[in-house]
Motif scaffolding. Sequence first.
Motif, PDB file in Angstrom:
ATOM      1  N   ASP A  43       0.830  -1.209   0.000  1.00 50.20           N
ATOM      2  CA  ASP A  43       0.000   0.000   0.000  1.00 50.20           C
ATOM      3  C   ASP A  43       0.865   1.260   0.000  1.00 50.20           C
ATOM      4  O   ASP A  43       0.672   2.168  -0.809  1.00 50.20           O
ATOM      5  CB  ASP A  43      -0.930  -0.023   1.208  1.00 50.20           C
ATOM      6  N   LYS A  44       1.841   1.311   0.888  1.00 45.00           N
ATOM      7  CA  LYS A  44       2.710   2.495   0.979  1.00 45.00           C
ATOM      8  C   LYS A  44       3.587   2.616  -0.266  1.00 45.00           C
ATOM      9  O   LYS A  44       3.837   3.722  -0.755  1.00 45.00           O
ATOM     10  CB  LYS A  44       3.597   2.435   2.231  1.00 45.00           C
ATOM     11  N   THR A  45       4.045   1.482  -0.791  1.00 43.24           N
ATOM     12  CA  THR A  45       4.863   1.488  -2.008  1.00 43.24           C
ATOM     13  C   THR A  45       4.080   2.072  -3.175  1.00 43.24           C
ATOM     14  O   THR A  45       4.609   2.898  -3.931  1.00 43.24           O
ATOM     15  CB  THR A  45       5.330   0.059  -2.343  1.00 43.24           C
ATOM     16  N   LEU A  46       2.827   1.666  -3.317  1.00 40.85           N
ATOM     17  CA  LEU A  46       2.005   2.191  -4.398  1.00 40.85           C
ATOM     18  C   LEU A  46       1.715   3.679  -4.222  1.00 40.85           C
ATOM     19  O   LEU A  46       1.730   4.436  -5.198  1.00 40.85           O
ATOM     20  CB  LEU A  46       0.697   1.394  -4.504  1.00 40.85           C
ATOM     21  N   HIS A  47       1.494   4.116  -2.980  1.00 42.66           N
ATOM     22  CA  HIS A  47       1.294   5.554  -2.727  1.00 42.66           C
ATOM     23  C   HIS A  47       2.535   6.337  -3.158  1.00 42.66           C
ATOM     24  O   HIS A  47       2.434   7.377  -3.812  1.00 42.66           O
ATOM     25  CB  HIS A  47       1.006   5.819  -1.253  1.00 42.66           C
ATOM     26  N   PHE A  48       3.713   5.839  -2.798  1.00 40.97           N
ATOM     27  CA  PHE A  48       4.964   6.503  -3.169  1.00 40.97           C
ATOM     28  C   PHE A  48       5.115   6.553  -4.688  1.00 40.97           C
ATOM     29  O   PHE A  48       5.414   7.608  -5.260  1.00 40.97           O
ATOM     30  CB  PHE A  48       6.165   5.788  -2.546  1.00 40.97           C
TER      31      PHE A  48
ATOM     32  N   HIS B 242      -9.675   2.074   7.980  1.00 44.22           N
ATOM     33  CA  HIS B 242      -8.431   2.381   8.686  1.00 44.22           C
ATOM     34  C   HIS B 242      -8.630   3.594   9.590  1.00 44.22           C
ATOM     35  O   HIS B 242      -9.538   4.390   9.401  1.00 44.22           O
ATOM     36  CB  HIS B 242      -7.306   2.683   7.694  1.00 44.22           C
ATOM     37  N   SER B 243      -7.720   3.757  10.534  1.00 41.43           N
ATOM     38  CA  SER B 243      -7.758   4.917  11.414  1.00 41.43           C
ATOM     39  C   SER B 243      -7.376   6.172  10.627  1.00 41.43           C
ATOM     40  O   SER B 243      -6.797   6.093   9.546  1.00 41.43           O
ATOM     41  CB  SER B 243      -6.776   4.720  12.567  1.00 41.43           C
ATOM     42  N   TRP B 244      -7.691   7.335  11.214  1.00 36.94           N
ATOM     43  CA  TRP B 244      -7.301   8.602  10.589  1.00 36.94           C
ATOM     44  C   TRP B 244      -5.788   8.678  10.447  1.00 36.94           C
ATOM     45  O   TRP B 244      -5.279   9.209   9.469  1.00 36.94           O
ATOM     46  CB  TRP B 244      -7.825   9.775  11.410  1.00 36.94           C
ATOM     47  N   GLY B 245      -5.064   8.160  11.423  1.00 32.11           N
ATOM     48  CA  GLY B 245      -3.606   8.181  11.361  1.00 32.11           C
ATOM     49  C   GLY B 245      -3.071   7.380  10.187  1.00 32.11           C
ATOM     50  O   GLY B 245      -2.143   7.812   9.497  1.00 32.11           O
ATOM     51  N   GLU B 246      -3.651   6.224   9.954  1.00 33.74           N
ATOM     52  CA  GLU B 246      -3.238   5.385   8.824  1.00 33.74           C
ATOM     53  C   GLU B 246      -3.552   6.079   7.500  1.00 33.74           C
ATOM     54  O   GLU B 246      -2.742   6.060   6.578  1.00 33.74           O
ATOM     55  CB  GLU B 246      -3.959   4.038   8.897  1.00 33.74           C
ATOM     56  N   GLN B 247      -4.695   6.710   7.428  1.00 31.05           N
ATOM     57  CA  GLN B 247      -5.060   7.421   6.201  1.00 31.05           C
ATOM     58  C   GLN B 247      -4.160   8.636   5.981  1.00 31.05           C
ATOM     59  O   GLN B 247      -3.749   8.916   4.855  1.00 31.05           O
ATOM     60  CB  GLN B 247      -6.527   7.839   6.243  1.00 31.05           C
ATOM     61  N   PHE B 248      -3.827   9.343   7.052  1.00 30.42           N
ATOM     62  CA  PHE B 248      -2.920  10.490   6.960  1.00 30.42           C
ATOM     63  C   PHE B 248      -1.540  10.026   6.476  1.00 30.42           C
ATOM     64  O   PHE B 248      -0.918  10.669   5.634  1.00 30.42           O
ATOM     65  CB  PHE B 248      -2.819  11.181   8.324  1.00 30.42           C
ATOM     66  N   LEU B 249      -1.079   8.896   7.008  1.00 28.08           N
ATOM     67  CA  LEU B 249       0.218   8.343   6.600  1.00 28.08           C
ATOM     68  C   LEU B 249       0.195   7.969   5.118  1.00 28.08           C
ATOM     69  O   LEU B 249       1.163   8.231   4.391  1.00 28.08           O
ATOM     70  CB  LEU B 249       0.571   7.132   7.464  1.00 28.08           C
ATOM     71  N   ASP B 250      -0.890   7.358   4.659  1.00 25.80           N
ATOM     72  CA  ASP B 250      -1.015   7.000   3.244  1.00 25.80           C
ATOM     73  C   ASP B 250      -0.865   8.227   2.357  1.00 25.80           C
ATOM     74  O   ASP B 250      -0.122   8.205   1.370  1.00 25.80           O
ATOM     75  CB  ASP B 250      -2.370   6.335   2.965  1.00 25.80           C
ATOM     76  N   VAL B 251      -1.570   9.299   2.685  1.00 23.66           N
ATOM     77  CA  VAL B 251      -1.480  10.529   1.896  1.00 23.66           C
ATOM     78  C   VAL B 251      -0.065  11.103   2.006  1.00 23.66           C
ATOM     79  O   VAL B 251       0.528  11.521   1.008  1.00 23.66           O
ATOM     80  CB  VAL B 251      -2.534  11.563   2.341  1.00 23.66           C
TER      81      VAL B 251
ATOM     82  N   VAL C  27       2.818   9.624   2.473  1.00 19.97           N
ATOM     83  CA  VAL C  27       3.818   8.870   1.710  1.00 19.97           C
ATOM     84  C   VAL C  27       3.837   9.326   0.258  1.00 19.97           C
ATOM     85  O   VAL C  27       4.889   9.340  -0.383  1.00 19.97           O
ATOM     86  CB  VAL C  27       3.546   7.345   1.824  1.00 19.97           C
ATOM     87  N   SER C  28       2.703   9.747  -0.259  1.00 24.13           N
ATOM     88  CA  SER C  28       2.621  10.234  -1.639  1.00 24.13           C
ATOM     89  C   SER C  28       3.449  11.500  -1.848  1.00 24.13           C
ATOM     90  O   SER C  28       3.788  11.838  -2.978  1.00 24.13           O
ATOM     91  CB  SER C  28       1.161  10.526  -2.014  1.00 24.13           C
ATOM     92  N   PHE C  29       3.785  12.189  -0.761  1.00 19.60           N
ATOM     93  CA  PHE C  29       4.526  13.452  -0.846  1.00 19.60           C
ATOM     94  C   PHE C  29       6.041  13.276  -0.707  1.00 19.60           C
ATOM     95  O   PHE C  29       6.782  14.245  -0.826  1.00 19.60           O
ATOM     96  CB  PHE C  29       4.040  14.424   0.241  1.00 19.60           C
ATOM     97  N   ILE C  30       6.528  12.066  -0.463  1.00 25.66           N
ATOM     98  CA  ILE C  30       7.964  11.877  -0.243  1.00 25.66           C
ATOM     99  C   ILE C  30       8.768  12.301  -1.468  1.00 25.66           C
ATOM    100  O   ILE C  30       9.693  13.110  -1.362  1.00 25.66           O
ATOM    101  CB  ILE C  30       8.276  10.421   0.154  1.00 25.66           C
ATOM    102  N   TYR C  31       8.446  11.760  -2.631  1.00 25.49           N
ATOM    103  CA  TYR C  31       9.213  12.092  -3.834  1.00 25.49           C
ATOM    104  C   TYR C  31       9.148  13.583  -4.156  1.00 25.49           C
ATOM    105  O   TYR C  31      10.197  14.203  -4.381  1.00 25.49           O
ATOM    106  CB  TYR C  31       8.736  11.243  -5.025  1.00 25.49           C
ATOM    107  N   PRO C  32       7.946  14.202  -4.208  1.00 24.99           N
ATOM    108  CA  PRO C  32       7.931  15.627  -4.536  1.00 24.99           C
ATOM    109  C   PRO C  32       8.658  16.488  -3.499  1.00 24.99           C
ATOM    110  O   PRO C  32       9.255  17.509  -3.854  1.00 24.99           O
ATOM    111  CB  PRO C  32       6.452  15.990  -4.626  1.00 24.99           C
ATOM    112  N   LEU C  33       8.647  16.083  -2.224  1.00 23.97           N
ATOM    113  CA  LEU C  33       9.379  16.852  -1.212  1.00 23.97           C
ATOM    114  C   LEU C  33      10.890  16.751  -1.434  1.00 23.97           C
ATOM    115  O   LEU C  33      11.608  17.752  -1.321  1.00 23.97           O
ATOM    116  CB  LEU C  33       9.009  16.378   0.194  1.00 23.97           C
ATOM    117  N   VAL C  34      11.369  15.565  -1.756  1.00 23.75           N
ATOM    118  CA  VAL C  34      12.801  15.396  -2.050  1.00 23.75           C
ATOM    119  C   VAL C  34      13.160  16.195  -3.295  1.00 23.75           C
ATOM    120  O   VAL C  34      14.186  16.889  -3.323  1.00 23.75           O
ATOM    121  CB  VAL C  34      13.162  13.897  -2.212  1.00 23.75           C
TER     122      VAL C  34
END
Length: 102
Positions: free
Chosen positions: A23-28, A69-78, A80-87
Amino acid sequence: MLFSPEVQQFISKYHILGFIPLDKTLHFLIGALITIIMRWGRVKMRFIFLVLLILGIAKEINDYGVLNHSWGEQFLDVGVSFIYPLVLLGIIKIKSLLASRN
């Protein structure tokens, strides 16, 4: 719903090599792909972040009915999608700073 509940459950629970959440890999990867395509089109980073935020929230709202999922899990999913653009933004800023010193 983009994927069936069974597919969503699989993506949510599967771990690549036993420890990397699919899940996190696909978000990234989706965040990176959207960023690359939009940067190729010369879109500003601010707009890319906005698009990723809107798509991420819409996707998590869609998933909520199936995965609960919990709000925390959903927040983490979103997030993770920002890792590449932030770098990428960091690299752009450093490159700009170095260019201004020359």
